[in-house]
Design a protein around this motif. Structure first.
Motif, mmCIF file in Angstrom:
data_model
loop_
_atom_site.group_PDB
_atom_site.id
_atom_site.type_symbol
_atom_site.label_atom_id
_atom_site.label_comp_id
_atom_site.label_asym_id
_atom_site.label_seq_id
_atom_site.Cartn_x
_atom_site.Cartn_y
_atom_site.Cartn_z
ATOM 1 N N MET A 131 -7.375 -6.836 -7.459
ATOM 2 C CA MET A 131 -7.313 -5.679 -6.348
ATOM 3 C C MET A 131 -5.869 -5.486 -5.962
ATOM 4 O O MET A 131 -5.629 -4.358 -5.527
ATOM 5 C CB MET A 131 -8.340 -6.377 -5.177
ATOM 6 C CG MET A 131 -9.671 -6.517 -5.422
ATOM 7 S SD MET A 131 -10.640 -6.921 -3.936
ATOM 8 C CE MET A 131 -10.617 -5.704 -2.995
ATOM 9 N N GLY B 91 -8.980 3.986 -1.403
ATOM 10 C CA GLY B 91 -8.622 4.043 -3.088
ATOM 11 C C GLY B 91 -8.467 5.516 -3.649
ATOM 12 O O GLY B 91 -8.841 5.829 -4.755
ATOM 13 N N SER C 65 -1.812 2.479 -2.982
ATOM 14 C CA SER C 65 -2.950 3.352 -2.882
ATOM 15 C C SER C 65 -3.164 4.013 -1.693
ATOM 16 O O SER C 65 -4.002 4.867 -1.267
ATOM 17 C CB SER C 65 -4.191 2.203 -3.000
ATOM 18 O OG SER C 65 -4.298 1.596 -1.741
ATOM 19 N N TRP D 249 -11.245 -8.116 1.994
ATOM 20 C CA TRP D 249 -10.584 -7.031 1.277
ATOM 21 C C TRP D 249 -11.596 -5.937 0.902
ATOM 22 O O TRP D 249 -12.336 -6.398 0.197
ATOM 23 C CB TRP D 249 -9.749 -7.627 0.169
ATOM 24 C CG TRP D 249 -8.453 -8.139 0.587
ATOM 25 C CD1 TRP D 249 -7.741 -8.482 1.656
ATOM 26 C CD2 TRP D 249 -7.218 -8.632 -0.799
ATOM 27 N NE1 TRP D 249 -6.519 -9.045 1.504
ATOM 28 C CE2 TRP D 249 -6.296 -9.094 0.229
ATOM 29 C CE3 TRP D 249 -7.170 -8.224 -2.184
ATOM 30 C CZ2 TRP D 249 -5.292 -9.668 -0.727
ATOM 31 C CZ3 TRP D 249 -6.123 -8.981 -2.503
ATOM 32 C CH2 TRP D 249 -5.117 -9.523 -2.115
ATOM 33 N N HIS E 33 -8.422 -2.611 4.233
ATOM 34 C CA HIS E 33 -9.289 -1.392 3.742
ATOM 35 C C HIS E 33 -8.653 -0.235 3.192
ATOM 36 O O HIS E 33 -8.052 0.222 3.924
ATOM 37 C CB HIS E 33 -10.366 -1.089 4.744
ATOM 38 C CG HIS E 33 -11.057 0.144 4.299
ATOM 39 N ND1 HIS E 33 -11.179 1.426 4.668
ATOM 40 C CD2 HIS E 33 -12.182 0.314 3.177
ATOM 41 C CE1 HIS E 33 -11.907 2.380 4.318
ATOM 42 N NE2 HIS E 33 -12.310 1.793 3.346
ATOM 43 N N SER E 34 -8.889 0.152 1.974
ATOM 44 C CA SER E 34 -8.071 1.239 1.417
ATOM 45 C C SER E 34 -9.457 2.144 0.660
ATOM 46 O O SER E 34 -10.314 1.368 -0.051
ATOM 47 C CB SER E 34 -7.136 0.896 0.310
ATOM 48 O OG SER E 34 -6.870 2.067 -0.536
ATOM 49 N N LEU F 182 0.821 -1.154 0.073
ATOM 50 C CA LEU F 182 -0.061 -0.110 0.000
ATOM 51 C C LEU F 182 0.760 1.169 -0.134
ATOM 52 O O LEU F 182 0.344 2.394 -0.197
ATOM 53 C CB LEU F 182 -0.873 0.069 1.252
ATOM 54 C CG LEU F 182 -1.716 -1.101 1.302
ATOM 55 C CD1 LEU F 182 -2.479 -1.543 2.783
ATOM 56 C CD2 LEU F 182 -3.231 -0.939 0.374
ATOM 57 N N LYS G 153 -14.819 0.172 -6.995
ATOM 58 C CA LYS G 153 -15.129 -0.370 -5.571
ATOM 59 C C LYS G 153 -15.218 -1.784 -5.492
ATOM 60 O O LYS G 153 -16.020 -2.446 -6.482
ATOM 61 C CB LYS G 153 -16.452 0.210 -5.235
ATOM 62 C CG LYS G 153 -16.261 1.945 -4.870
ATOM 63 C CD LYS G 153 -17.624 2.454 -3.946
ATOM 64 C CE LYS G 153 -18.060 3.789 -4.459
ATOM 65 N NZ LYS G 153 -17.351 4.673 -4.241
ATOM 66 N N TYR H 9 -4.736 -1.949 -5.075
ATOM 67 C CA TYR H 9 -3.912 -1.475 -3.679
ATOM 68 C C TYR H 9 -2.678 -1.129 -3.723
ATOM 69 O O TYR H 9 -2.057 -0.428 -3.093
ATOM 70 C CB TYR H 9 -4.123 -3.048 -2.944
ATOM 71 C CG TYR H 9 -5.244 -3.313 -2.076
ATOM 72 C CD1 TYR H 9 -5.997 -2.465 -1.436
ATOM 73 C CD2 TYR H 9 -5.780 -4.802 -2.241
ATOM 74 C CE1 TYR H 9 -7.166 -2.690 -0.810
ATOM 75 C CE2 TYR H 9 -6.858 -4.852 -1.391
ATOM 76 C CZ TYR H 9 -7.602 -4.040 -0.771
ATOM 77 O OH TYR H 9 -8.927 -4.240 0.028
ATOM 78 N N TYR I 98 -12.009 -2.040 -1.160
ATOM 79 C CA TYR I 98 -11.379 -1.108 -1.639
ATOM 80 C C TYR I 98 -12.317 -0.054 -2.358
ATOM 81 O O TYR I 98 -13.215 -0.469 -2.792
ATOM 82 C CB TYR I 98 -10.549 -1.628 -2.857
ATOM 83 C CG TYR I 98 -9.579 -0.643 -3.435
ATOM 84 C CD1 TYR I 98 -8.427 -0.307 -3.381
ATOM 85 C CD2 TYR I 98 -10.448 0.233 -4.763
ATOM 86 C CE1 TYR I 98 -7.724 0.597 -3.664
ATOM 87 C CE2 TYR I 98 -9.325 1.088 -5.323
ATOM 88 C CZ TYR I 98 -8.317 1.237 -4.886
ATOM 89 O OH TYR I 98 -7.376 2.133 -5.502
#
Ligand code: OXD
Ligand code: MN
Length: 651
Positions: free
Chosen positions: A155, A227, A162, A259, A224-225, A73, A247, A159, A261
């Motif tokens: 993903m 994004g 991100s 996961w 969790h990001s 990340l 998303k 990520y 995003y």
């Protein structure tokens, strides 16, 4: 090396330096190394004298999860959350400085804040939610499925980098009381301080939790990001998120991995809630022999002081929070709450079914909540509350549709625009308040009971203008599972779809939350009977507060008067009242339903407790069509229940 991004130099900067020191881990010694200019902010760089992670936990799985995620990340800073008041204050100060939160008037609403999400990020996104089980079959017909390898590849590239320019927060959290033998742990990594603050109310979170996760214990990794990486010089929006097609809210059930995003909102981002406590937990529950359900838990005390506990599953917009916080209109009857959304149920040593609320807070829908409808919600959210997407009054307090009539003459709406008596809602229909459950004045004292509470009855509900009577009881556990499997509700305006008025089947109110094949889920429910004596299992009821008359008016007054139905249910569980054995289930004799002091005519009461065979034959056809989606995975027991019902209706 640790760093914290702080707002631009200001006369206050010194105090930020000390705050920055304080947010480090307790007892952890940091030395200031220097300042760096970054994106209009001053980044104060610290070096730690001891390895930060090793001071917090020696759990190799957690350390590996954090370091691997950090490498992917690429955050500017990693912060391990201790869950303290001080940490929350630091984060909220930062969010206010950045224009991402508004402090409400402290006289009216102490320590409470308003957040406005991006207008594209206002609800759970079911069409972007995936169960990435190894095979499509295992996700079943009610879930979106993607091949886990393919999904991970997609993903992983989203990520990568991100969290550039952002802080990665490590949130150790527990679902369930720490001293409960049924507690489950999670580690959520997020770049959203809003998520940290919400998780602090919604879960047990922080220092005590990470201390409780012993090296041999498992945890659910939750990534969790938002994004929205920040390149140097790039403006940070007040609600960073990714476009809808980027998303992803994803679950890897075999790995017990989550996961997420691209969204910062509710169940998409507070991963302890729907993702963990329902989707992943339902898989754990299947494998370990218990149930993870979308249910409230209430305690009812009758005038003689006798106590019973009930759980209830209701689709959205059916008054679940209202029931969880009901104020009884019947003298001597008391309702207390233990939970408003999720229940984990297990068979206890005595063979009864026990329920525990794994959550620590309420994430309640604001619109429609008022002194009249949900009086208990008002003191509950009077302080220490996070509001999202409600309107702001000129006095610095919050407002939403239904709170007062008329609306204030001027507001700032959830999009931050001036609002004056407009037909467009000032608060988003899915606007929310987040508070610790302990703030609820009607909280039952045993809400943190480590084993949970023994359940006498399970209520299934829905919003139906006709068909389903006010209340009915199943003939057996199997018949009750049939009730759960056919649950349905009419779509309301609050659900923002074009299918207004249509009936949507929502089995067990779990349609978007069953983490595996729904046919197997029904079979799992049926199997509970094999683990205990049938007589020890709760009785199962179906309720419907929403029948309408020929003039499209609700017949039943609802709200606090629902206690009258609960009273009948209570007395059925106590063996105090008999019932009419009808084709669809056991129904109350009119004399046993307490309608004293209600202005209901006999005709209306008969209508509320009526079984109309013509409507029910249509219902049977509709169930037959709906059941086809489960193909041969539908348990035979349910097909048998359906054909028995059909036969009884023909008699
Ligand atoms: C919730 C939901 O937010 O069910 O509780 O959508
Ligand atoms: Mn819910």
């Amino acid at each position: 090396m640790n760093s914290l991004i702080l707002p631009n130099f200001s006369p206050k900067c010194k105090s930020y330096v000390s705050i920055a020191k304080d947010v480090s881990w307790r007892g952890l010694h940091t030395k200031r190394k220097g300042f760096q200019k970054h994106n209009g902010y001053v980044k104060i760089v610290f070096v730690t004298t001891k390895g930060e992670m090793n001071r917090m936990t020696t759990h190799q799985g957690i350390l590996d999860f954090v370091s691997e995620a950090t490498a992917l990340l690429q955050p500017t800073h990693v912060h391990w959350c201790d869950g303290s008041e001080k940490e929350a204050e630091t984060l909220i100060d930062l969010l206010i400085q950045e224009g991402k939160a508004i402090r409400l008037n402290p006289t009216l609403r102490p320590n409470s804040f308003l957040f406005r999400s991006d207008p594209s990020d206002v609800a759970r996104v079911e069409n972007r939610t995936f169960i990435a089980s190894k095979t499509k079959r295992d996700a079943g017909p009610t879930n979106n499925w993607m091949d886990p390898k393919e999904l991970k590849a997609t993903m992983t590239s989203l990520y990568r980098g991100s969290m550039k320019g952002r802080t990665l927060y490590v949130i150790p959290f527990a679902m369930g009381p720490l001293r409960s033998p049924f507690v489950k742990y999670g580690i959520q990594l997020t770049d959203s301080p809003y998520v940290v603050l919400n998780m602090r109310y919604m879960t047990r979170m922080g220092f005590e939790v990470i201390q409780a996760i012993q090296p041999h214990m498992s945890f659910v990794p939750c990534l969790h990001s938002s994004g929205y990486p920040l390149e140097v010089g790039q403006m940070d929006p007040s609600w960073p998120c990714a476009p809808i097609d980027q998303k992803y809210i994803t679950h890897f059930p075999e790995e017990r991995l989550i996961w997420s995003y691209g969204s910062g909102y509710g169940g998409n981002a507070l991963l302890g809630k729907k993702c963990f406590s329902l989707r992943i937990a339902s898989v754990l529950a299947r494998d370990e022999g218990w149930l993870a359900e979308h249910m409230l838990i209430i305690k009812i005390t009758n005038p003689e002081g006798k106590v019973k506990y009930f759980t209830g599953a209701f689709p959205s917009a059916c008054g679940k929070t209202n029931l969880a916080m009901l104020i009884s209109t019947l003298p001597g009857w008391k309702v207390e709450t233990l939970g408003d959304d999720i229940a984990w149920l297990r068979i206890g040593k005595d063979g009864r079914l026990y329920a525990m609320n794994p959550e620590f807070g309420f994430f309640g829908v604001a619109p429609g909540t008022s002194e009249k409808t949900t009086p208990i919600a008002m003191p509950t959210s009077s302080k220490d509350t996070i509001f999202t997407n409600v309107a702001l009054t000129d006095g610095g307090d919050v407002w939403w549709e239904g709170l007062t009539k008329p609306a204030p003459s001027h507001l700032v709406d959830w999009k931050g625009q001036d609002w004056k008596n407009s037909p467009t809602p000032a608060a988003h229909p899915n606007s929310r308040f987040t508070v610790k459950i302990s703030q609820c004045p009607a909280l039952a004292s045993e809400w943190e009971s480590p084993e949970g509470v023994p359940i006498s009855g399970i209520l299934f509900g829905g919003r139906r203008s006709d068909t389903i009577p006010l209340v009915m009881e199943s003939h057996s556990w199997q018949h009750g599972v049939f009730f759960g499997s056919i649950m349905a509700s009419e779509i309301t305006a609050a659900q923002i779809t074009n299918d207004y008025g249509k009936v949507r089947r929502d089995p067990f109110a779990m349609l978007p939350f069953i983490g595996y094949h729904a046919g197997d889920y029904f079979a799992h429910w049926l199997s509970m009977e094999r683990h205990t004596e049938a007589a020890l299992l709760p009785k199962i009821f179906m309720v419907n507060w929403f029948q309408k008359d020929e003039n499209n008016q609700y017949i039943w007054p609802g709200f606090g008067e629902n206690i009258r139905v609960i009273k009948w249910i209570f007395e059925r569980c106590d063996g105090q009242v008999s019932a009419r054995d009808e084709a669809i289930g056991y129904l109350p004799y009119q004399k046993d339903l307490d309608t004293s002091h209600l202005s209901l005519t006999n005709h209306q009461i008969t209508r509320l407790l009526d079984v109309n065979p013509i409507i029910w034959r249509k219902e049977v056809d509709s169930i037959e069509t709906y059941y086809q989606m489960f193909e041969e995975e539908l348990p035979n027991e349910l097909l048998q229940e359906l054909s028995d019902l059909k036969a009884r209706l023909l008699k």
